[in-house]
Design a protein around this motif. Structure first.
Motif, PDB file in Angstrom:
ATOM      1  N   GLY A   1       0.791  -1.236   0.000  1.00  0.00           N
ATOM      2  CA  GLY A   1       0.000   0.000   0.000  1.00  0.00           C
ATOM      3  C   GLY A   1       0.816   1.276   0.000  1.00  0.00           C
ATOM      4  O   GLY A   1       0.290   2.340   0.313  1.00  0.00           O
ATOM      5  N   SER A   2       2.106   1.202  -0.316  1.00  0.00           N
ATOM      6  CA  SER A   2       2.996   2.382  -0.345  1.00  0.00           C
ATOM      7  C   SER A   2       2.924   3.224   0.928  1.00  0.00           C
ATOM      8  O   SER A   2       2.804   4.446   0.868  1.00  0.00           O
ATOM      9  N   PRO A   3       2.981   2.577   2.119  1.00  0.00           N
ATOM     10  CA  PRO A   3       2.839   3.362   3.353  1.00  0.00           C
ATOM     11  C   PRO A   3       3.916   4.431   3.515  1.00  0.00           C
ATOM     12  O   PRO A   3       3.647   5.490   4.065  1.00  0.00           O
ATOM     13  N   CYS A   4       5.128   4.147   3.037  1.00  0.00           N
ATOM     14  CA  CYS A   4       6.229   5.112   3.215  1.00  0.00           C
ATOM     15  C   CYS A   4       6.577   5.851   1.928  1.00  0.00           C
ATOM     16  O   CYS A   4       6.977   7.013   1.970  1.00  0.00           O
ATOM     17  N   SER A   5       6.433   5.200   0.778  1.00  0.00           N
ATOM     18  CA  SER A   5       6.765   5.889  -0.482  1.00  0.00           C
ATOM     19  C   SER A   5       5.625   6.776  -0.958  1.00  0.00           C
ATOM     20  O   SER A   5       5.847   7.694  -1.754  1.00  0.00           O
ATOM     21  N   GLY A   6       4.395   6.520  -0.474  1.00  0.00           N
ATOM     22  CA  GLY A   6       3.234   7.317  -0.916  1.00  0.00           C
ATOM     23  C   GLY A   6       3.448   8.820  -0.775  1.00  0.00           C
ATOM     24  O   GLY A   6       3.245   9.572  -1.737  1.00  0.00           O
TER      25      GLY A   6
ATOM     26  N   LEU B   1      -7.431   1.543  16.826  1.00  0.00           N
ATOM     27  CA  LEU B   1      -7.366   1.449  15.365  1.00  0.00           C
ATOM     28  C   LEU B   1      -6.001   1.927  14.884  1.00  0.00           C
ATOM     29  O   LEU B   1      -5.520   2.986  15.293  1.00  0.00           O
ATOM     30  N   HIS B   2      -5.360   1.149  14.009  1.00  0.00           N
ATOM     31  CA  HIS B   2      -4.083   1.533  13.413  1.00  0.00           C
ATOM     32  C   HIS B   2      -4.252   1.547  11.889  1.00  0.00           C
ATOM     33  O   HIS B   2      -5.060   0.795  11.349  1.00  0.00           O
ATOM     34  N   GLY B   3      -3.439   2.325  11.221  1.00  0.00           N
ATOM     35  CA  GLY B   3      -3.465   2.333   9.765  1.00  0.00           C
ATOM     36  C   GLY B   3      -4.183   3.551   9.213  1.00  0.00           C
ATOM     37  O   GLY B   3      -4.671   4.389   9.966  1.00  0.00           O
ATOM     38  N   HIS B   4      -4.244   3.654   7.900  1.00  0.00           N
ATOM     39  CA  HIS B   4      -4.882   4.809   7.280  1.00  0.00           C
ATOM     40  C   HIS B   4      -5.191   4.516   5.813  1.00  0.00           C
ATOM     41  O   HIS B   4      -4.769   3.488   5.279  1.00  0.00           O
ATOM     42  N   PHE B   5      -5.919   5.428   5.204  1.00  0.00           N
ATOM     43  CA  PHE B   5      -6.151   5.320   3.757  1.00  0.00           C
ATOM     44  C   PHE B   5      -4.879   5.777   3.064  1.00  0.00           C
ATOM     45  O   PHE B   5      -4.473   6.921   3.197  1.00  0.00           O
ATOM     46  N   ASN B   6      -4.233   4.860   2.348  1.00  0.00           N
ATOM     47  CA  ASN B   6      -2.987   5.251   1.685  1.00  0.00           C
ATOM     48  C   ASN B   6      -3.154   5.482   0.199  1.00  0.00           C
ATOM     49  O   ASN B   6      -2.252   5.975  -0.458  1.00  0.00           O
ATOM     50  N   ARG B   7      -4.332   5.103  -0.348  1.00  0.00           N
ATOM     51  CA  ARG B   7      -4.556   5.363  -1.771  1.00  0.00           C
ATOM     52  C   ARG B   7      -5.925   5.986  -1.967  1.00  0.00           C
ATOM     53  O   ARG B   7      -6.938   5.290  -1.894  1.00  0.00           O
ATOM     54  N   PRO B   8      -5.971   7.292  -2.224  1.00  0.00           N
ATOM     55  CA  PRO B   8      -7.268   7.916  -2.477  1.00  0.00           C
ATOM     56  C   PRO B   8      -7.843   7.407  -3.807  1.00  0.00           C
ATOM     57  O   PRO B   8      -7.089   6.909  -4.651  1.00  0.00           O
ATOM     58  N   PRO B   9      -9.160   7.499  -3.994  1.00  0.00           N
ATOM     59  CA  PRO B   9      -9.754   7.059  -5.264  1.00  0.00           C
ATOM     60  C   PRO B   9      -9.158   7.845  -6.442  1.00  0.00           C
ATOM     61  O   PRO B   9      -8.735   8.981  -6.278  1.00  0.00           O
TER      62      PRO B   9
ATOM     63  N   CYS C   1      -6.954  -7.810  14.646  1.00  0.00           N
ATOM     64  CA  CYS C   1      -7.649  -8.055  13.387  1.00  0.00           C
ATOM     65  C   CYS C   1      -7.092  -7.116  12.331  1.00  0.00           C
ATOM     66  O   CYS C   1      -6.669  -5.999  12.638  1.00  0.00           O
ATOM     67  N   ARG C   2      -7.012  -7.594  11.097  1.00  0.00           N
ATOM     68  CA  ARG C   2      -6.530  -6.754   9.993  1.00  0.00           C
ATOM     69  C   ARG C   2      -7.619  -6.693   8.935  1.00  0.00           C
ATOM     70  O   ARG C   2      -8.249  -7.716   8.634  1.00  0.00           O
ATOM     71  N   PHE C   3      -7.834  -5.501   8.399  1.00  0.00           N
ATOM     72  CA  PHE C   3      -8.860  -5.388   7.354  1.00  0.00           C
ATOM     73  C   PHE C   3      -8.498  -4.343   6.311  1.00  0.00           C
ATOM     74  O   PHE C   3      -7.667  -3.464   6.549  1.00  0.00           O
ATOM     75  N   ASN C   4      -9.130  -4.498   5.160  1.00  0.00           N
ATOM     76  CA  ASN C   4      -8.903  -3.575   4.039  1.00  0.00           C
ATOM     77  C   ASN C   4     -10.229  -2.924   3.672  1.00  0.00           C
ATOM     78  O   ASN C   4     -11.266  -3.570   3.664  1.00  0.00           O
ATOM     79  N   VAL C   5     -10.172  -1.636   3.374  1.00  0.00           N
ATOM     80  CA  VAL C   5     -11.369  -0.887   2.977  1.00  0.00           C
ATOM     81  C   VAL C   5     -11.167  -0.355   1.562  1.00  0.00           C
ATOM     82  O   VAL C   5     -10.081   0.131   1.227  1.00  0.00           O
ATOM     83  N   ARG C   6     -12.195  -0.474   0.722  1.00  0.00           N
ATOM     84  CA  ARG C   6     -12.160   0.135  -0.621  1.00  0.00           C
ATOM     85  C   ARG C   6     -13.286   1.156  -0.715  1.00  0.00           C
ATOM     86  O   ARG C   6     -14.402   0.887  -0.252  1.00  0.00           O
ATOM     87  N   VAL C   7     -12.963   2.303  -1.277  1.00  0.00           N
ATOM     88  CA  VAL C   7     -13.976   3.365  -1.410  1.00  0.00           C
ATOM     89  C   VAL C   7     -14.008   3.895  -2.839  1.00  0.00           C
ATOM     90  O   VAL C   7     -12.986   3.914  -3.531  1.00  0.00           O
ATOM     91  N   LYS C   8     -15.195   4.316  -3.250  1.00  0.00           N
ATOM     92  CA  LYS C   8     -15.347   4.868  -4.599  1.00  0.00           C
ATOM     93  C   LYS C   8     -15.188   6.379  -4.578  1.00  0.00           C
ATOM     94  O   LYS C   8     -14.642   6.968  -5.499  1.00  0.00           O
ATOM     95  N   GLU C   9     -15.688   7.012  -3.517  1.00  0.00           N
ATOM     96  CA  GLU C   9     -15.657   8.474  -3.418  1.00  0.00           C
ATOM     97  C   GLU C   9     -14.718   8.892  -2.283  1.00  0.00           C
ATOM     98  O   GLU C   9     -14.685   8.231  -1.242  1.00  0.00           O
TER      99      GLU C   9
END
Ligand SMILES: [Zn+2]
Length: 405
Positions: free
Chosen positions: A157-162, A303-311, A267-275
């Motif tokens: 998810g490019s956490p550091c290169s993003g 909660l840990h983590g963040h949105f690393n790729r905007p739509p 627990c680990r999870f992934n979220v996908r968003v359109k907007e």
């Protein structure tokens, strides 16, 4: 084209050499080895080479602790930053395959080059080197400058290169004003490119409760596994097909003997968003769910983590660029098509930072992220030629006044 054909064998050979080295995202030594190959491949083609330090990478461990992992640097090759047409090429040296999996070597199978990273995306980066080799020998040389940025952490998810990609795209890292971004993720086997892309975020929840004997002192315990079960159920229910929002609970780790109240769970999870607005919505909902569950159960939930790729939406400028590429394809007898996808890549980061881009300029291939991955051998020259025609066309437009996108 015929000159390219003559080099096809060498391109495939270079791809095999790169793919036979494991460079799973967490295999630092393997990534460093692949980076040495990329340095040998790109440094002779560029005037300048530097490494941008990244990391460390924060990772929630299976025991619900947060550890720091060292990360390889980002490799940046640059030439002619003052030339009128500036291009940003991006790609990644990591793959999804860990060093202990069974899929480690390449082999050819008819028109297919099978192996880890053949399509995603070591083959694509070899193709970039071929495009630059052409450029450096072409009459356009002095008119076209480039930056090639190769990340070590794209597949997680490019956490550091993003953030560095965003700086490059916004021209805040150096002064190059890029016309477009060109990323070398694979096209589909039939040549279809990725159009609009969803956004994505990777998250973990750590639960810390209190361990007691399930018989003697059950009600004094704080069950971390039960708390995670509750919040993952509520999070999963936020998925909404019509809205293009999904929450995928990927992993739950915790507990052991059934007569002990477990005090730790992850627990680990992934979220996908359109907007883009769905990102904040999801964060607000997760916060609410965790707070309520924590208040009700006495288990500490974080909660840990963040949105690393905007739509990456298909904006008017993006569409203009795709249409331009379609014209380029026509010159080569290729019918260039594109299609929206739930997948995401560095193209999302570049677009969010304001740089329009095409992110599937790499080889044609399929089954990426599985041990059935392959690249189509006949696509190495085909897709190199497509990038070359795109650069020629952009240059022509710039000479005539302005870019159409
Ligand atoms: Zn990739």
């Amino acid at each position: 084209m015929s000159q390219l054909e003559a080099r096809a064998e060498q391109m495939v050979q270079q791809t095999i050499e790169l793919c036979d080295i494991n460079s799973g995202s967490y295999n630092l030594a393997g990534i460093q080895q692949v980076q040495a190959h990329f340095k040998a491949l790109f440094a002779p083609l560029a005037d300048d080479y530097r490494e941008i330090e990244l990391g460390p990478l924060e990772r929630v461990t299976d025991n619900a602790d947060v550890s720091q992992l060292p990360l390889a640097p980002m490799q940046v090759f640059q030439s002619r930053p003052q030339a009128p047409l500036q291009l940003l090429f991006t790609g990644h040296s990591d793959t999804v395959f860990p060093k202990d999996c069974d899929f480690q070597q390449c082999w050819t199978d008819g028109n297919l080059l099978r192996g880890p990273g053949t399509a995603d995306m070591k083959g694509g980066l070899v193709l970039v080197s071929e495009v630059l080799n052409w450029l450096n020998h072409s009459e356009l040389k002095d008119e076209v400058g480039f930056t090639v940025a190769i990340s070590p952490d794209e597949e997680i998810g490019s956490p550091c290169s993003g953030p560095v990609l965003a700086q490059l795209a916004k021209h805040t890292l150096d002064n190059s004003q890029f016309a477009i971004g060109m990323t070398y993720e694979p096209a589909l086997e039939d040549g279809t490119l990725a159009g609009a892309r969803k956004g994505s975020g990777n998250f973990s929840i750590t639960a810390k409760g209190k361990s007691t004997h399930a018989g003697r002192a059950f009600f004094e315990g704080r069950n971390a596994v039960a708390a995670i079960a509750r919040v993952t159920h509520e999070l999963a229910q936020l998925s909404d097909e019509a809205a293009g929002l999904s929450v995928n609970i990927g992993q739950i780790l915790g507990g052991g003997a059934v007569n002990i109240v477990p005090d730790t769970c992850v627990c680990r999870f992934n979220v996908r968003v359109k907007e883009p607005e769905q990102q904040q919505y999801l964060l607000d909902q997760a916060e609410r769910i965790l707070q309520q569950a924590s208040a009700d159960t006495g288990v500490e939930l974080q909660l840990h983590g963040h949105f690393n790729r905007p739509p990456k939406p298909m904006t008017e400028r993006q569409l203009a660029l795709f249409n331009l590429l379609k014209q380029c394809g026509t010159q080569l007898g290729l019918d260039i098509q594109w299609r929206a996808t739930g997948g995401c890549c560095e193209g999302n980061n570049l677009a969010a930072a304001g740089l329009i881009n095409i992110d599937t300029l790499g080889v044609r291939g399929a089954n990426i992220h599985t041990d059935q991955e392959f690249a189509c051998l006949d696509s190495f020259t085909e897709r190199t030629a497509l990038s070359i025609v795109l650069i020629q066309t952009l240059h022509q437009h710039l000479k005539e006044g302005q870019l159409p996108c």
